[in-house]
Design a protein around this motif. Structure first.
Motif, PDB file in Angstrom:
ATOM      1  N   GLY A   1      -4.796   0.973   7.070  1.00 29.71           N
ATOM      2  CA  GLY A   1      -4.314   2.343   7.084  1.00 29.71           C
ATOM      3  C   GLY A   1      -3.767   2.809   5.754  1.00 29.71           C
ATOM      4  O   GLY A   1      -3.660   4.017   5.510  1.00 29.71           O
ATOM      5  N   ALA A   2      -3.422   1.866   4.885  1.00 30.38           N
ATOM      6  CA  ALA A   2      -2.867   2.238   3.582  1.00 30.38           C
ATOM      7  C   ALA A   2      -3.929   2.928   2.733  1.00 30.38           C
ATOM      8  O   ALA A   2      -5.023   2.396   2.531  1.00 30.38           O
ATOM      9  N   ASN A   3      -3.620   4.113   2.240  1.00 31.29           N
ATOM     10  CA  ASN A   3      -4.522   4.853   1.353  1.00 31.29           C
ATOM     11  C   ASN A   3      -3.986   4.924  -0.075  1.00 31.29           C
ATOM     12  O   ASN A   3      -4.731   4.762  -1.028  1.00 31.29           O
ATOM     13  N   ILE A   4      -2.676   5.161  -0.200  1.00 33.80           N
ATOM     14  CA  ILE A   4      -2.041   5.238  -1.520  1.00 33.80           C
ATOM     15  C   ILE A   4      -0.718   4.478  -1.464  1.00 33.80           C
ATOM     16  O   ILE A   4       0.094   4.705  -0.564  1.00 33.80           O
ATOM     17  N   LEU A   5      -0.523   3.568  -2.414  1.00 36.70           N
ATOM     18  CA  LEU A   5       0.708   2.782  -2.504  1.00 36.70           C
ATOM     19  C   LEU A   5       1.184   2.771  -3.949  1.00 36.70           C
ATOM     20  O   LEU A   5       0.416   2.437  -4.853  1.00 36.70           O
ATOM     21  N   GLU A   6       2.426   3.148  -4.154  1.00 31.04           N
ATOM     22  CA  GLU A   6       3.044   3.091  -5.484  1.00 31.04           C
ATOM     23  C   GLU A   6       2.178   3.753  -6.551  1.00 31.04           C
ATOM     24  O   GLU A   6       2.012   3.246  -7.666  1.00 31.04           O
ATOM     25  N   GLY A   7       1.602   4.888  -6.200  1.00 29.13           N
ATOM     26  CA  GLY A   7       0.794   5.640  -7.145  1.00 29.13           C
ATOM     27  C   GLY A   7      -0.628   5.148  -7.314  1.00 29.13           C
ATOM     28  O   GLY A   7      -1.405   5.733  -8.080  1.00 29.13           O
ATOM     29  N   LYS A   8      -1.002   4.090  -6.618  1.00 29.63           N
ATOM     30  CA  LYS A   8      -2.340   3.518  -6.725  1.00 29.63           C
ATOM     31  C   LYS A   8      -3.170   3.872  -5.496  1.00 29.63           C
ATOM     32  O   LYS A   8      -2.673   3.830  -4.362  1.00 29.63           O
ATOM     33  N   LEU A   9      -4.435   4.188  -5.717  1.00 27.12           N
ATOM     34  CA  LEU A   9      -5.366   4.478  -4.638  1.00 27.12           C
ATOM     35  C   LEU A   9      -5.947   3.167  -4.137  1.00 27.12           C
ATOM     36  O   LEU A   9      -6.653   2.470  -4.868  1.00 27.12           O
ATOM     37  N   VAL A  10      -5.640   2.816  -2.884  1.00 27.36           N
ATOM     38  CA  VAL A  10      -5.996   1.492  -2.371  1.00 27.36           C
ATOM     39  C   VAL A  10      -7.044   1.557  -1.258  1.00 27.36           C
ATOM     40  O   VAL A  10      -7.303   0.549  -0.595  1.00 27.36           O
ATOM     41  N   TYR A  11      -7.642   2.732  -1.049  1.00 26.96           N
ATOM     42  CA  TYR A  11      -8.712   2.861  -0.050  1.00 26.96           C
ATOM     43  C   TYR A  11      -9.985   3.228  -0.799  1.00 26.96           C
ATOM     44  O   TYR A  11     -10.098   4.313  -1.374  1.00 26.96           O
ATOM     45  N   LYS A  12     -10.947   2.297  -0.805  1.00 28.80           N
ATOM     46  CA  LYS A  12     -12.097   2.409  -1.696  1.00 28.80           C
ATOM     47  C   LYS A  12     -12.945   3.649  -1.426  1.00 28.80           C
ATOM     48  O   LYS A  12     -13.460   4.278  -2.360  1.00 28.80           O
ATOM     49  N   ALA A  13     -13.129   4.002  -0.149  1.00 27.86           N
ATOM     50  CA  ALA A  13     -13.979   5.154   0.167  1.00 27.86           C
ATOM     51  C   ALA A  13     -13.423   6.437  -0.437  1.00 27.86           C
ATOM     52  O   ALA A  13     -14.183   7.317  -0.860  1.00 27.86           O
ATOM     53  N   VAL A  14     -12.101   6.552  -0.501  1.00 27.01           N
ATOM     54  CA  VAL A  14     -11.485   7.734  -1.109  1.00 27.01           C
ATOM     55  C   VAL A  14     -11.656   7.695  -2.627  1.00 27.01           C
ATOM     56  O   VAL A  14     -11.986   8.702  -3.260  1.00 27.01           O
ATOM     57  N   ALA A  15     -11.460   6.522  -3.217  1.00 27.01           N
ATOM     58  CA  ALA A  15     -11.664   6.383  -4.660  1.00 27.01           C
ATOM     59  C   ALA A  15     -13.097   6.739  -5.040  1.00 27.01           C
ATOM     60  O   ALA A  15     -13.341   7.438  -6.025  1.00 27.01           O
ATOM     61  N   ASP A  16     -14.047   6.274  -4.244  1.00 24.31           N
ATOM     62  CA  ASP A  16     -15.460   6.560  -4.521  1.00 24.31           C
ATOM     63  C   ASP A  16     -15.762   8.051  -4.391  1.00 24.31           C
ATOM     64  O   ASP A  16     -16.577   8.595  -5.143  1.00 24.31           O
ATOM     65  N   ALA A  17     -15.113   8.716  -3.432  1.00 26.68           N
ATOM     66  CA  ALA A  17     -15.380  10.136  -3.201  1.00 26.68           C
ATOM     67  C   ALA A  17     -15.041  10.985  -4.420  1.00 26.68           C
ATOM     68  O   ALA A  17     -15.700  11.999  -4.684  1.00 26.68           O
ATOM     69  N   PHE A  18     -14.013  10.563  -5.171  1.00 22.14           N
ATOM     70  CA  PHE A  18     -13.547  11.384  -6.298  1.00 22.14           C
ATOM     71  C   PHE A  18     -13.679  10.672  -7.648  1.00 22.14           C
ATOM     72  O   PHE A  18     -13.161  11.158  -8.649  1.00 22.14           O
ATOM     73  N   ASP A  19     -14.354   9.518  -7.641  1.00 20.39           N
ATOM     74  CA  ASP A  19     -14.537   8.733  -8.864  1.00 20.39           C
ATOM     75  C   ASP A  19     -13.189   8.439  -9.531  1.00 20.39           C
ATOM     76  O   ASP A  19     -13.011   8.612 -10.743  1.00 20.39           O
ATOM     77  N   LEU A  20     -12.239   7.995  -8.703  1.00 20.54           N
ATOM     78  CA  LEU A  20     -10.905   7.637  -9.185  1.00 20.54           C
ATOM     79  C   LEU A  20     -10.749   6.119  -9.191  1.00 20.54           C
ATOM     80  O   LEU A  20     -11.440   5.405  -8.452  1.00 20.54           O
ATOM     81  N   PRO A  21      -9.820   5.585 -10.005  1.00 14.72           N
ATOM     82  CA  PRO A  21      -9.615   4.134 -10.041  1.00 14.72           C
ATOM     83  C   PRO A  21      -9.167   3.599  -8.689  1.00 14.72           C
ATOM     84  O   PRO A  21      -8.349   4.211  -7.995  1.00 14.72           O
ATOM     85  N   TYR A  22      -9.725   2.453  -8.324  1.00 18.00           N
ATOM     86  CA  TYR A  22      -9.401   1.802  -7.054  1.00 18.00           C
ATOM     87  C   TYR A  22      -8.631   0.513  -7.313  1.00 18.00           C
ATOM     88  O   TYR A  22      -8.993  -0.267  -8.199  1.00 18.00           O
ATOM     89  N   THR A  23      -7.587   0.309  -6.557  1.00 16.13           N
ATOM     90  CA  THR A  23      -6.798  -0.915  -6.640  1.00 16.13           C
ATOM     91  C   THR A  23      -6.778  -1.585  -5.266  1.00 16.13           C
ATOM     92  O   THR A  23      -6.355  -0.955  -4.288  1.00 16.13           O
ATOM     93  N   PRO A  24      -7.229  -2.844  -5.136  1.00 17.00           N
ATOM     94  CA  PRO A  24      -7.157  -3.512  -3.834  1.00 17.00           C
ATOM     95  C   PRO A  24      -5.707  -3.579  -3.345  1.00 17.00           C
ATOM     96  O   PRO A  24      -4.790  -3.830  -4.134  1.00 17.00           O
ATOM     97  N   VAL A  25      -5.527  -3.335  -2.061  1.00 20.54           N
ATOM     98  CA  VAL A  25      -4.179  -3.277  -1.498  1.00 20.54           C
ATOM     99  C   VAL A  25      -3.429  -4.578  -1.705  1.00 20.54           C
ATOM    100  O   VAL A  25      -2.195  -4.597  -1.889  1.00 20.54           O
ATOM    101  N   GLU A  26      -4.159  -5.695  -1.734  1.00 24.41           N
ATOM    102  CA  GLU A  26      -3.516  -7.000  -1.900  1.00 24.41           C
ATOM    103  C   GLU A  26      -2.807  -7.126  -3.247  1.00 24.41           C
ATOM    104  O   GLU A  26      -1.815  -7.853  -3.375  1.00 24.41           O
ATOM    105  N   GLU A  27      -3.288  -6.423  -4.272  1.00 23.14           N
ATOM    106  CA  GLU A  27      -2.632  -6.464  -5.575  1.00 23.14           C
ATOM    107  C   GLU A  27      -1.241  -5.831  -5.512  1.00 23.14           C
ATOM    108  O   GLU A  27      -0.332  -6.227  -6.231  1.00 23.14           O
ATOM    109  N   ILE A  28      -1.092  -4.836  -4.671  1.00 27.39           N
ATOM    110  CA  ILE A  28       0.203  -4.174  -4.508  1.00 27.39           C
ATOM    111  C   ILE A  28       1.133  -5.032  -3.674  1.00 27.39           C
ATOM    112  O   ILE A  28       2.331  -5.162  -3.974  1.00 27.39           O
ATOM    113  N   LEU A  29       0.600  -5.632  -2.631  1.00 25.03           N
ATOM    114  CA  LEU A  29       1.426  -6.403  -1.701  1.00 25.03           C
ATOM    115  C   LEU A  29       1.842  -7.746  -2.268  1.00 25.03           C
ATOM    116  O   LEU A  29       2.874  -8.301  -1.873  1.00 25.03           O
ATOM    117  N   GLY A  30       1.042  -8.301  -3.203  1.00 28.43           N
ATOM    118  CA  GLY A  30       1.385  -9.579  -3.807  1.00 28.43           C
ATOM    119  C   GLY A  30       1.047 -10.756  -2.941  1.00 28.43           C
ATOM    120  O   GLY A  30       0.659 -10.632  -1.781  1.00 28.43           O
TER     121      GLY A  30
END
Length: 371
Positions: free
Chosen positions: A342-371
């Motif tokens: 369900g996470a789409n944006i965390l700490e300013g990072k876009l973590v849902y790939k389909a949304v990143a692809d829709a707007f050609d924005l940088p994608y960050t895997p959610v696991e990188e945010i969660l640690g």
């Protein structure tokens, strides 16, 4: 945690994110609930009902947004609400970001934690927080579409179930998920001839068995879809790719083949629409004509039945909201894969790939945010 429930401000949106019973459950779990004055009036929930169960009623939306740790809404924030975004604020609602670039960027810039109801996903790929509204929207799509088949509404002047000696209307449902199934159920109940198209033949087989052969099933390809749309009196667009922009499966050329007065209902309009000729409409002005075909593309169809929708939505969202409140968003996402989806944006990072692809924005895997 402090949970805030502002009044919805989308045009003719009377749903509320939390029922009094839901507020009671959060208070009993040790949390504080702030509800904007009259937030539940559209579905008949009074401020007194909330306050009697421990919620605090605040007179202005800004007070709810500014004091809350987590905002629960029904619909995506509108532009006038962007000013409330701030770092660390959790927003838990339907977001549909793949069709909302400006909102996506505003959430990222503010450092807001955005968790979308529609992308919470179980291991079996079911969407537990989208399902109840999909069921409502599917049934409403046929109900509303049937009304606009009336000549006085711009339609071709058909009664859905016909009469003895006169055939029923032909309803074509594109997509066999929860929306499609709801539409099929209502269409059969009204006595229509029903055709459903999907690329999942196992799903088509299942629906054929469930509805005991009372539907026609077709594998969804361009040829079959063109012929089905051409012969349809009412087409329900019910295609969904979780979290992504909907594909334009029903093309303008297909729409041109339909008889004058036919009706199109694009339930996927929240995600950009699956019918090429549609654009979002409202309950106040729900239809437009193109190529002599009635187009209905209200972006919040379940808002027409807000009491049913609110009760169904809270039943689904409340257990997840309680777990986020109990654990904090980071631990809840670590512990539960459905919520993590369900996470789409965390700490300013876009973590849902389909949304990143829709707007050609940088994608960050959610696991990188969660640690």
């Amino acid at each position: 945690m402090i949970i805030g429930v502002p009044k919805e401000i989308k045009e003719q949106e009377d749903r509320v994110a939390l029922t009094p019973a839901g507020a009671d459950a959060l208070v009993r779990a040790g949390h504080k609930v702030l509800v904007e004055k009259n937030a539940g009036m559209g579905v008949g929930f009074t401020d007194e009902e909330y306050s009697e169960l421990g919620a605090e009623i605040l007179p202005e939306a800004s007070m709810v947004w500014n004091q809350a740790d987590m905002i629960m809404k029904v619909k995506e924030p509108l532009k006038s609400e962007y000013t409330y975004f701030r770092e660390g604020l959790i927003i838990f609602t339907y977001l549909h970001l793949a069709a909302a670039e400006e909102l996506t960027k505003a959430l990222m810039e503010a450092g807001t934690v955005a968790i979308a109801y529609e992308t919470v996903e179980n291991p079996d790929r079911s969407l537990p927080l989208l399902s109840p509204m999909s069921e409502v929207a599917g049934r409403m799509a046929v109900q509303e579409g049937s009304i606009y088949l009336e000549k006085t509404r711009g339609g071709k002047g058909l009664l859905v179930d016909g009469v003895p000696g006169v055939p029923p209307a032909h309803i074509v449902v594109v997509g066999a998920g929860n929306v499609g199934t709801g539409a099929i159920r209502r269409a059969i109940g009204l006595g229509a001839r029903v055709t459903v198209l999907d690329i999942n033949t196992d799903r088509l087989r299942y629906l054929n068995e469930v509805f005991m052969g009372r539907i026609e099933t077709l594998y969804s390809n361009n040829y079959n879809l063109t012929n089905a749309v051409k012969s349809a009196d009412l087409v329900v667009g019910a295609v969904l790719i979780p979290g992504a922009k909907a594909p334009k499966l029903v093309t303008e050329e297909m729409v041109k083949l339909m008889e004058p007065g036919s009706v199109l209902v694009d339930v996927a309009i929240d995600q950009g629409g699956c019918i090429e000729t549609t654009h979002p409409t409202t309950h106040a002005d729900p239809i437009f004509m193109k190529h002599d075909v009635v187009h209905y593309a209200v972006a919040n169809i379940p808002g027409a039945v807000p009491k049913t929708s609110t009760l169904a939505l809270t039943n689904a969202t409340l257990p997840y909201a309680i777990r986020i409140a109990n654990k904090g968003w980071k631990q809840a996402l670590k512990d539960e894969m459905p919520l993590r989806k369900g996470a789409n944006i965390l700490e300013g990072k876009l973590v849902y790939k389909a949304v990143a692809d829709a707007f050609d924005l940088p994608y960050t895997p959610v696991e990188e945010i969660l640690g």
